[in-house]
Enzyme design. Structure first.
Site, PDB file in Angstrom:
ATOM      1  N   SER A 167     -30.051 -90.883  -2.929  1.00  0.00           N
ATOM      2  CA  SER A 167     -28.732 -90.559  -2.891  1.00  0.00           C
ATOM      3  C   SER A 167     -27.815 -91.812  -2.283  1.00  0.00           C
ATOM      4  CB  SER A 167     -28.162 -89.434  -2.049  1.00  0.00           C
ATOM      5  OG  SER A 167     -26.958 -89.115  -2.111  1.00  0.00           O
TER       6      SER A 167
ATOM      7  N   ASP B  25     -28.066 -83.075 -12.063  1.00  0.00           N
ATOM      8  CA  ASP B  25     -27.375 -83.881 -10.783  1.00  0.00           C
ATOM      9  C   ASP B  25     -26.055 -84.362 -11.337  1.00  0.00           C
ATOM     10  OD1 ASP B  25     -26.837 -84.713  -8.494  1.00  0.00           O
ATOM     11  OD2 ASP B  25     -28.390 -86.209  -8.468  1.00  0.00           O
TER      12      ASP B  25
ATOM     13  N   HIS C 223     -30.492 -83.044  -7.567  1.00  0.00           N
ATOM     14  CA  HIS C 223     -30.336 -84.331  -6.701  1.00  0.00           C
ATOM     15  C   HIS C 223     -32.071 -84.657  -6.180  1.00  0.00           C
ATOM     16  CE1 HIS C 223     -27.795 -87.235  -5.104  1.00  0.00           C
ATOM     17  NE2 HIS C 223     -27.904 -87.060  -3.845  1.00  0.00           N
TER      18      HIS C 223
END
Length: 502
Positions: free
Chosen positions: A183, A414, A440
């Site tokens: 991320s 995602d 994710h």
């Protein structure tokens, strides 16, 4: 923690997640504003961590002012059970926008075992126990940035290498390093290789959000695509019904969701948007779609059905915090209460990722617009805090990042993948893991992405072979790049690592 005294060149770092991540605000998020790792689906028992033993180093507060000698204590972790001492590689796992409570037992643990690697993970400045200040006012947050964090990583890398050398009575040795992050931490991983290529053999940017985006409409569009026609229609109708009740002054709808504390309608609608998005981002699409589609078919009240999902799943099982959506709460400057405030500061000052509703066919309320985000930034941090995404992308390159030996991996469902690099090249390979519940950081977390899976188990993916194929490609790149480091004589590794088939 307050400032340290001695000026020692040491470092800290940034945590991964599993996010970044959604613009939902999670204190100890796995990625981009998500709920605490200590509870809910993102929590877990002791077997979730390889280690939780805290270590500390002195980190420089301002890397760009040589006359400022202030320091702070930065927390980090190490795990050496798989390490082929003293010449094995060092895997650095970046902790991102959350408290870093240990080294998680995800797929990186499997790779560390295969390569005989040491695992280290520093906590991102300001988050968790690595706070330079006792009061996180807007003035005191000026040292919170990706640029400072990258220098933290560089200093930590040098500090830990010296620590390792001292442990094994070596002088001037340099192991092969590989950087990992998910991320926002995935973006940091890519940017670290871009800015400090001499300090790492390569990087893995899992769901790495390298593109700062002002109006991130693609986020909501992906939610609609992942939901499919029936579920998307049910979500959109639910949004229209809630908007209508708020417009008619019926605040009882907030009580239905257990969110009466959210006086600002925009904050409340953001909660609902995040609640829906979390199911797709973290690989649990049926949790929201099954009850809503069924309710729409049966003529059952959609708002009441969605409210049950929000309370039972998003708040109850997932562990999200309603109060964290309250802008008044985001003004809290006490470090222990400020994880949400910290990430919002980074959003409002550097990367934006404003998850606004598209002009047409949106899933979330149209009231979640650019003005809502700008008002939040002004209300929480005061005038003068603004995300200059043009300069951020100019500095790092956005999706035109000109680095080398960086692997990008994204899950097909995602919404954050639209801020990552999805075009592949020889030097910057990019892989899309395609399955119904691949969200994710699937490459590290497995399926679903919440709750966490020991060693990133792929068996619950709708297509385990899709994930396992990408994992093999990742390992192949790592093997090649680490070996090239060895061939260049940088680390003293002896023969090329023998890697068992994964």
């Amino acid at each position: 923690m307050g400032f340290g005294s001695a000026r020692v060149a040491t470092a800290y770092l940034v945590a991964v997640a599993a996010p970044l991540l959604l613009l939902g605000r999670g204190g100890e998020a796995v990625g981009l504003w998500w709920p605490p790792t200590g509870g809910g689906l993102l929590g877990g028992g002791a077997d979730r961590y390889l280690t939780r033993d805290e270590r500390w180093m002195n980190q420089t507060l301002d890397h760009f002012n040589p006359t400022d000698h202030r320091q702070f204590k930065q927390r980090y972790y190490e795990f050496l059970d798989y390490y082929r001492a003293p010449n094995g590689p060092v895997f650095l796992k970046i902790c991102g926008e959350a408290s870093c409570n240990g080294i998680t037992n995800d797929y990186l643990a499997v790779m560390a075992k295969k390569f005989g690697a040491a695992l280290v993970s520093p906590e991102h400045r300001y988050y968790g126990k690595s706070s330079p200040f006792e009061s996180l006012t807007t003035e005191n947050l000026r040292f919170l940035s990706s640029k400072q964090a990258l220098f933290d990583l560089a200093v930590f890398r040098q500090y830990y290498q010296e620590t390792l050398n001292a442990k094994y009575n070596r002088l001037g040795a340099d192991n092969s390093w590989f950087i990992f992050g998910g991320s926002y931490a995935g973006a940091l991983s890519a940017w670290f290789r871009l800015k400090f290529p001499h300090l790492t053999c390569g990087s893995l940017a899992s769901s790495g959000v390298v593109l700062a985006v002002y109006n991130f409409t693609d986020f909501d569009k992906q939610i609609g695509e992942s939901a499919g026609p029936e579920c998307k229609a049910a979500l959109q109708e639910t949004t229209r019904l809630v908007d209508g009740q708020l417009q008619s002054g019926r605040n009882s709808v907030k009580q239905l969701f257990g969110a009466a504390v959210l006086e600002n309608d925009g904050d409340f609608l953001y909660l609902l948007a995040d609640a829906a998005a979390s199911a797709f981002q973290y690989g649990n699409p049926d949790a929201v779609c099954s009850p809503l589609v069924e309710a729409k078919k049966n003529g059952t009240d959609l708002v009441e059905t969605f409210a049950r999902y929000v309370k039972d799943y998003y708040i109850g099982k997932f562990g999200a915090s309603i109060v964290s959506y309250d802008q008044e709460y985001l003004k809290n400057t006490t470090p222990v209460e400020s994880s949400y405030r910290l990430w919002w500061y980074q959003v409002c000052s550097e990367v934006a990722y404003f998850q606004v509703a598209p002009k047409n066919d949106s899933v979330r309320s149209a009231k979640i617009d650019t003005e809502y985000h700008l008002d939040l930034c002004r209300n929480v941090f005061g005038e003068g805090v603004y995300p200059d995404v043009f300069m951020t992308n100019l500095y790092y390159g956005g999706t035109r990042i000109a680095g080398s030996k960086i692997i990008f991996a994204n899950g097909s469902q995602d919404p954050w993948r639209h801020a990552s690099k999805q075009k592949s090249s020889e030097e910057l390979p990019s892989y899309l893991i395609e399955c119904k519940n691949c969200g994710h950081c699937s490459d590290l977390a497995g399926c679903p992405q919440a709750p966490s899976n020991i060693e990133g188990d792929s068996s619950k993916c709708s297509s385990p072979e899709a994930l396992n194929k990408v994992r093999k490609q990742i390992v192949d790149h790592m093997d090649l790049w680490l070996s090239e480091c060895q061939d260049q004589g940088e680390p003293s590794l002896g023969s090329r690592w023998s890697i068992a088939t994964i």
